[in-house]
Design a protein around this motif. Structure first.
Motif, PDB file in Angstrom:
ATOM      1  N   TYR A 162      -4.249  -1.351   0.286  1.00 40.18           N
ATOM      2  CA  TYR A 162      -4.936  -1.172  -0.590  1.00 40.18           C
ATOM      3  C   TYR A 162      -6.398  -1.495  -0.167  1.00 40.18           C
ATOM      4  CZ  TYR A 162      -7.081  -1.590  -5.295  1.00 40.18           C
ATOM      5  OH  TYR A 162      -7.635  -1.568  -6.594  1.00 40.18           O
ATOM      6  N   LEU A 205       1.845  -0.611   0.958  1.00 37.35           N
ATOM      7  CA  LEU A 205       0.594  -0.366   0.424  1.00 37.35           C
ATOM      8  C   LEU A 205      -0.480  -1.042   1.094  1.00 37.35           C
ATOM      9  CD1 LEU A 205      -0.917   0.431  -2.218  1.00 37.35           C
ATOM     10  CD2 LEU A 205      -0.537  -1.851  -3.073  1.00 37.35           C
ATOM     11  N   GLU A 220      -5.305   7.475 -14.189  1.00 40.42           N
ATOM     12  CA  GLU A 220      -6.507   7.803 -14.035  1.00 40.42           C
ATOM     13  C   GLU A 220      -7.393   6.384 -14.427  1.00 40.42           C
ATOM     14  OE1 GLU A 220      -8.418   9.563 -12.149  1.00 40.42           O
ATOM     15  OE2 GLU A 220      -6.479  10.184 -11.410  1.00 40.42           O
ATOM     16  N   GLU A 258      -4.048  -7.755  -8.735  1.00 39.64           N
ATOM     17  CA  GLU A 258      -3.347  -8.685  -7.760  1.00 39.64           C
ATOM     18  C   GLU A 258      -3.159 -10.152  -8.411  1.00 39.64           C
ATOM     19  OE1 GLU A 258      -5.143  -9.823  -3.789  1.00 39.64           O
ATOM     20  OE2 GLU A 258      -3.262  -9.380  -3.127  1.00 39.64           O
ATOM     21  N   VAL A 309       5.745  -9.924  -2.589  1.00 38.93           N
ATOM     22  CA  VAL A 309       6.371 -10.817  -1.463  1.00 38.93           C
ATOM     23  C   VAL A 309       6.027 -12.287  -1.598  1.00 38.93           C
ATOM     24  CG1 VAL A 309       6.121  -9.090   0.160  1.00 38.93           C
ATOM     25  CG2 VAL A 309       4.134 -10.496  -0.185  1.00 38.93           C
ATOM     26  N   PHE A 315       1.431  -7.072  -6.393  1.00 38.95           N
ATOM     27  CA  PHE A 315       0.171  -6.103  -6.530  1.00 38.95           C
ATOM     28  C   PHE A 315       0.746  -4.902  -7.647  1.00 38.95           C
ATOM     29  CE2 PHE A 315      -3.089  -3.330  -5.998  1.00 38.95           C
ATOM     30  CZ  PHE A 315      -4.194  -4.064  -5.480  1.00 38.95           C
ATOM     31  N   HIS A 320      -4.725   8.251  -0.947  1.00 39.18           N
ATOM     32  CA  HIS A 320      -5.902   8.343  -1.860  1.00 39.18           C
ATOM     33  C   HIS A 320      -7.296   8.353  -1.540  1.00 39.18           C
ATOM     34  CE1 HIS A 320      -2.541   7.768  -4.977  1.00 39.18           C
ATOM     35  NE2 HIS A 320      -1.906   6.959  -3.761  1.00 39.18           N
ATOM     36  N   PRO A 359     -15.625  -0.019  -1.325  1.00 39.66           N
ATOM     37  CA  PRO A 359     -15.811   1.132  -2.342  1.00 39.66           C
ATOM     38  C   PRO A 359     -15.084   2.271  -2.259  1.00 39.66           C
ATOM     39  CG  PRO A 359     -17.938  -0.063  -1.931  1.00 39.66           C
ATOM     40  CD  PRO A 359     -16.757  -0.583  -0.805  1.00 39.66           C
ATOM     41  N   TYR A 413       0.644  -4.701   1.517  1.00 40.23           N
ATOM     42  CA  TYR A 413       1.914  -5.455   1.316  1.00 40.23           C
ATOM     43  C   TYR A 413       3.079  -4.569   1.842  1.00 40.23           C
ATOM     44  CZ  TYR A 413      -0.029  -8.124  -2.512  1.00 40.23           C
ATOM     45  OH  TYR A 413      -0.505  -9.048  -3.276  1.00 40.23           O
ATOM     46  N   PHE A 465      -9.080  -5.133 -10.420  1.00 40.72           N
ATOM     47  CA  PHE A 465      -9.920  -4.120  -9.682  1.00 40.72           C
ATOM     48  C   PHE A 465     -10.159  -3.106 -10.706  1.00 40.72           C
ATOM     49  CE2 PHE A 465      -7.388  -6.405  -6.562  1.00 40.72           C
ATOM     50  CZ  PHE A 465      -8.196  -6.819  -5.672  1.00 40.72           C
ATOM     51  N   TYR A 517       4.243  -4.202  -6.071  1.00 43.46           N
ATOM     52  CA  TYR A 517       4.770  -4.981  -4.735  1.00 43.46           C
ATOM     53  C   TYR A 517       5.052  -6.279  -5.004  1.00 43.46           C
ATOM     54  CZ  TYR A 517       3.437  -0.295  -3.166  1.00 43.46           C
ATOM     55  OH  TYR A 517       3.070   1.055  -3.061  1.00 43.46           O
ATOM     56  N   HIS A 520      -6.771   3.487 -13.211  1.00 41.90           N
ATOM     57  CA  HIS A 520      -6.708   2.804 -12.021  1.00 41.90           C
ATOM     58  C   HIS A 520      -7.267   1.381 -12.075  1.00 41.90           C
ATOM     59  CE1 HIS A 520     -11.122   3.935 -11.478  1.00 41.90           C
ATOM     60  NE2 HIS A 520     -10.898   5.144 -11.804  1.00 41.90           N
ATOM     61  N   TRP A 539     -11.470   7.662  -3.323  1.00 46.20           N
ATOM     62  CA  TRP A 539     -12.453   7.687  -4.482  1.00 46.20           C
ATOM     63  C   TRP A 539     -11.817   7.098  -5.755  1.00 46.20           C
ATOM     64  CZ3 TRP A 539     -16.311   6.860  -1.826  1.00 46.20           C
ATOM     65  CH2 TRP A 539     -16.768   7.603  -0.829  1.00 46.20           C
ATOM     66  N   ASN A 540     -10.618   6.408  -5.575  1.00 39.10           N
ATOM     67  CA  ASN A 540      -9.812   5.992  -6.659  1.00 39.10           C
ATOM     68  C   ASN A 540      -9.089   7.192  -7.415  1.00 39.10           C
ATOM     69  OD1 ASN A 540      -9.322   3.374  -7.081  1.00 39.10           O
ATOM     70  ND2 ASN A 540     -11.523   2.736  -7.392  1.00 39.10           N
ATOM     71  N   VAL A 541      -9.153   8.389  -7.002  1.00 34.31           N
ATOM     72  CA  VAL A 541      -8.529   9.370  -7.770  1.00 34.31           C
ATOM     73  C   VAL A 541      -7.228   9.108  -7.728  1.00 34.31           C
ATOM     74  CG1 VAL A 541      -7.982  11.914  -7.905  1.00 34.31           C
ATOM     75  CG2 VAL A 541     -10.431  10.749  -7.606  1.00 34.31           C
ATOM     76  N   PHE A 594      -0.237  -1.435  -8.610  1.00 34.62           N
ATOM     77  CA  PHE A 594      -1.106  -0.171  -8.208  1.00 34.62           C
ATOM     78  C   PHE A 594      -0.953   0.900  -9.250  1.00 34.62           C
ATOM     79  CE2 PHE A 594      -1.703   3.677  -5.753  1.00 34.62           C
ATOM     80  CZ  PHE A 594      -3.066   3.571  -5.286  1.00 34.62           C
ATOM     81  N   LEU A 636      -9.965  -2.422  -0.018  1.00 36.06           N
ATOM     82  CA  LEU A 636     -11.003  -3.189  -0.952  1.00 36.06           C
ATOM     83  C   LEU A 636     -12.311  -2.749  -1.042  1.00 36.06           C
ATOM     84  CD1 LEU A 636      -9.404  -6.684   0.469  1.00 36.06           C
ATOM     85  CD2 LEU A 636      -9.042  -5.818  -2.164  1.00 36.06           C
ATOM     86  N   HIS A 650      -6.985   4.013  -0.676  1.00 40.24           N
ATOM     87  CA  HIS A 650      -5.592   3.536  -0.562  1.00 40.24           C
ATOM     88  C   HIS A 650      -4.329   4.168  -0.021  1.00 40.24           C
ATOM     89  CE1 HIS A 650      -8.167   1.145  -3.429  1.00 40.24           C
ATOM     90  NE2 HIS A 650      -8.090   2.155  -4.403  1.00 40.24           N
ATOM     91  N   TRP A 659     -15.035   0.627  -8.593  1.00 41.21           N
ATOM     92  CA  TRP A 659     -15.427   0.090  -7.144  1.00 41.21           C
ATOM     93  C   TRP A 659     -16.269  -1.226  -7.214  1.00 41.21           C
ATOM     94  CZ3 TRP A 659     -17.401   5.832  -6.817  1.00 41.21           C
ATOM     95  CH2 TRP A 659     -16.582   6.769  -6.810  1.00 41.21           C
ATOM     96  N   SER A 660     -15.975  -1.826  -8.169  1.00 41.19           N
ATOM     97  CA  SER A 660     -16.746  -3.028  -8.378  1.00 41.19           C
ATOM     98  C   SER A 660     -16.011  -4.229  -7.739  1.00 41.19           C
ATOM     99  CB  SER A 660     -17.117  -3.198  -9.847  1.00 41.19           C
ATOM    100  OG  SER A 660     -16.032  -3.398 -10.455  1.00 41.19           O
ATOM    101  N   ARG A 666      -5.922  -4.419   2.072  1.00 40.95           N
ATOM    102  CA  ARG A 666      -4.763  -5.555   1.802  1.00 40.95           C
ATOM    103  C   ARG A 666      -3.452  -4.828   1.650  1.00 40.95           C
ATOM    104  NH1 ARG A 666      -4.305 -11.023   1.269  1.00 40.95           N
ATOM    105  NH2 ARG A 666      -3.695 -11.748  -0.787  1.00 40.95           N
ATOM    106  N   GLN A 714      -0.256   4.479   0.628  1.00 42.90           N
ATOM    107  CA  GLN A 714       1.066   4.224   0.504  1.00 42.90           C
ATOM    108  C   GLN A 714       2.149   5.076   1.306  1.00 42.90           C
ATOM    109  OE1 GLN A 714       0.768   5.373  -3.968  1.00 42.90           O
ATOM    110  NE2 GLN A 714       2.161   3.809  -4.264  1.00 42.90           N
ATOM    111  N   LEU A 761       2.224  -9.728   4.046  1.00 38.45           N
ATOM    112  CA  LEU A 761       1.215  -9.752   3.295  1.00 38.45           C
ATOM    113  C   LEU A 761      -0.047  -9.986   4.155  1.00 38.45           C
ATOM    114  CD1 LEU A 761      -0.383  -9.593   0.522  1.00 38.45           C
ATOM    115  CD2 LEU A 761      -0.074 -12.283   0.341  1.00 38.45           C
TER     116      LEU A 761
END
Lengths: 234, 228
Positions: B125, B123, A140, A146, A108, A134, B172, B129, B95, A183, A106, A142, B174-176, A136, B127, B133, A186-187, B93, B135, B79
């Motif tokens: 996103y 999107l 897996e 950005e 802009v 970004f 989405h 934990p 977009y 990213f 993405y 992930h 847990w980041n799966v 995305f 931020l 996400h 989850w940190s 976040r 879409q 944005l």
């Protein structure tokens, strides 16, 4: 002739967008006249050195990629040109530590260019432009990224006619800020900032048969980085 | 317990589909330019995941340009950092990217008829934990009848017609990334009706309603540059 040029311009735009990668993006060009509107596509080659701002151990700190986007520019007055850019698509390229095999992308951005002074056929303009994009990651891994870039530049522009076609030359010093957030899990994101932000740019724009614009530019910010594009002027 | 918690979390994740956005309006005259801001309220029935009824809001900047007397092009982008009441403590976040086209087909007795199409993608996103996400993809197709009147040099336009409004979303958690809750709007056919004004030739406030499952309002304000 006009139809052929239109097909070539469309094919070039499609080809440029097919090169879509990751992003550092700005839309800079000659000042437009009041009411003028341009719609086009640009391909930019980006090569920057980054340093990590978060204190994390340094990784591969060279960003080397190409990106593309759609843009518009419009002359809102005879002395000010607004620009915007946007794109959504798929990307595969990334040469950071983790490869984004399949990512949704993405982008802009927006900017303003304004006339500072005009003297003996030369124009001096000031331009600012900001872009955010970004990646995305759909795998897996992930590992999402950005990118934020901002440019400030002062350009000297000269316009002349060659074989009945309009040519614009521009050059000047510029400041190119670029920031990257990666990213992972989850940190907190790993932040990096491009070094050597001071540099310059030079370019040439040819407007053929009033409507068809082809341009090439070279940006220097640590390295020489070329960019090309085509647009249609309504 | 863990299963129940996961279920609750995923249900929460699907209760807000993120966002979709369209820039719809009457066809502009040749070389007219509009730069503006639009705010949209959405309320859709989405399936197959529960809850079915979902609502969300989107803001974006847009540009519309009359490339010819019959063709209007539009682009939108935004944005933002957004929060949502359903997800306290989370920050998204956002977009927003979109584009469309309007084509004047014919004009009869002062009423213009046009076809339009607009695509957008968003999107959100997360931020925080949980990494919820989101879409969203949106497609609007339709036909508009456009009529305008002038009063004391101010222009008032009224427009409306049938529309196909498709929204799809992926949520989405847990980041799966290889699995996502995917939903699609239950009803696509509806209509759109709107009003806009051109004040002193420069300022364009507008409002319109998209009906698809529910009435969904949108308001906007734009600056216009026109050779007329």
């Amino acid at each position: 002739m006009v139809t052929r040029l239109r097909i070539i311009a469309l094919a070039a735009a499609v080809a440029l967008l097919g090169q879509l990668g990751t992003a550092n993006a700005e839309v800079i060009g000659p000042l437009l006249k009041d009411g003028a509107f341009e719609l086009g596509a640009q391909l930019r080659y980006v090569h920057r050195d980054y340093k990590e701002a978060s204190g994390s151990p340094p990784q591969n700190n060279v960003f080397d990629d190409a990106d593309g986007m759609l843009f518009f520019r419009c002359g809102v007055t005879s002395t000010a040109t607004l620009s915007g850019e946007a794109l959504v698509g798929n990307t595969k390229a990334s040469d950071w530590e983790h490869d984004c095999g399949d990512a949704r992308y993405y982008l802009v951005g927006a900017g303003l260019q304004a006339l500072l002074s005009e003297f003996r056929g030369f124009m001096c303009t000031f331009g600012i432009h900001g872009t955010a994009s970004f990646e995305f990651d759909r795998t897996e891994n992930h590992v999402d990224r950005e990118y934020q870039t901002a440019i400030g530049t002062i350009l000297v522009e000269k316009r002349f006619t060659l074989y009945g076609q309009r040519i614009d030359l521009l050059a000047g010093p510029s400041y190119w800020y670029a920031n990257e957030k990666e990213f992972r899990d989850w940190s907190f994101p790993v932040r990096s900032t491009a070094v050597d932000p001071w540099g310059g740019m030079a370019g040439i724009t040819a407007t053929l048969y009033t409507h068809y614009t082809v341009f090439g530019q070279v940006v220097y910010a640590g390295y020489f980085q070329p960019r090309f594009g085509v647009s249609y002027s309504f | 317990m863990k299963k129940a918690l996961t279920l609750v979390v995923l249900l929460l994740a699907t209760s807000w589909v993120g966002a979709s956005a369209q820039v719809i309006g009457p066809v502009l005259s040749k070389s007219s330019l509009e730069l503006g801001y639009i705010y949209k309220w959405y309320h859709r029935d989405m399936e197959p995941n529960t809850p079915v009824e979902k609502d969300w809001e989107v803001a974006s900047f847009f540009v519309r340009y009359g490339g010819t007397s019959r063709l209007t092009l539009s682009l939108e982008g935004g944005l933002w950092n957004v929060e949502h009441d359903d997800f306290p403590g989370m920050e998204f976040r956002r977009y927003t990217v979109g584009g469309g086209v309007g084509i004047r087909v014919l004009e009869v007795a002062g009423i213009g008829f046009s076809a339009f199409g607009h695509y957008n993608e968003v999107l959100d996103y997360d931020l925080s934990p949980p990494a919820f996400h989101k879409q969203t993809w949106g497609l609007n197709l339709g036909v508009l009848a456009e009529w305008s009147m002038t009063w004391k040099e101010q222009v008032l336009g009224i427009w409306g017609g049938p529309a196909y409004t498709l929204d799809e979303s992926k949520n989405h958690a847990w980041n799966v990334r290889t699995f996502a809750y995917e939903d699609e709007s239950a009803t696509e056919l509806g209509f759109v009706v709107g009003v806009n004004a051109v004040l002193w030739g420069r300022i364009v406030p507008s409002a319109h309603v998209v009906y698809a499952d529910y009435f969904q309002g949108r308001i906007g304000i734009a600056g216009r540059w026109s050779p007329d």
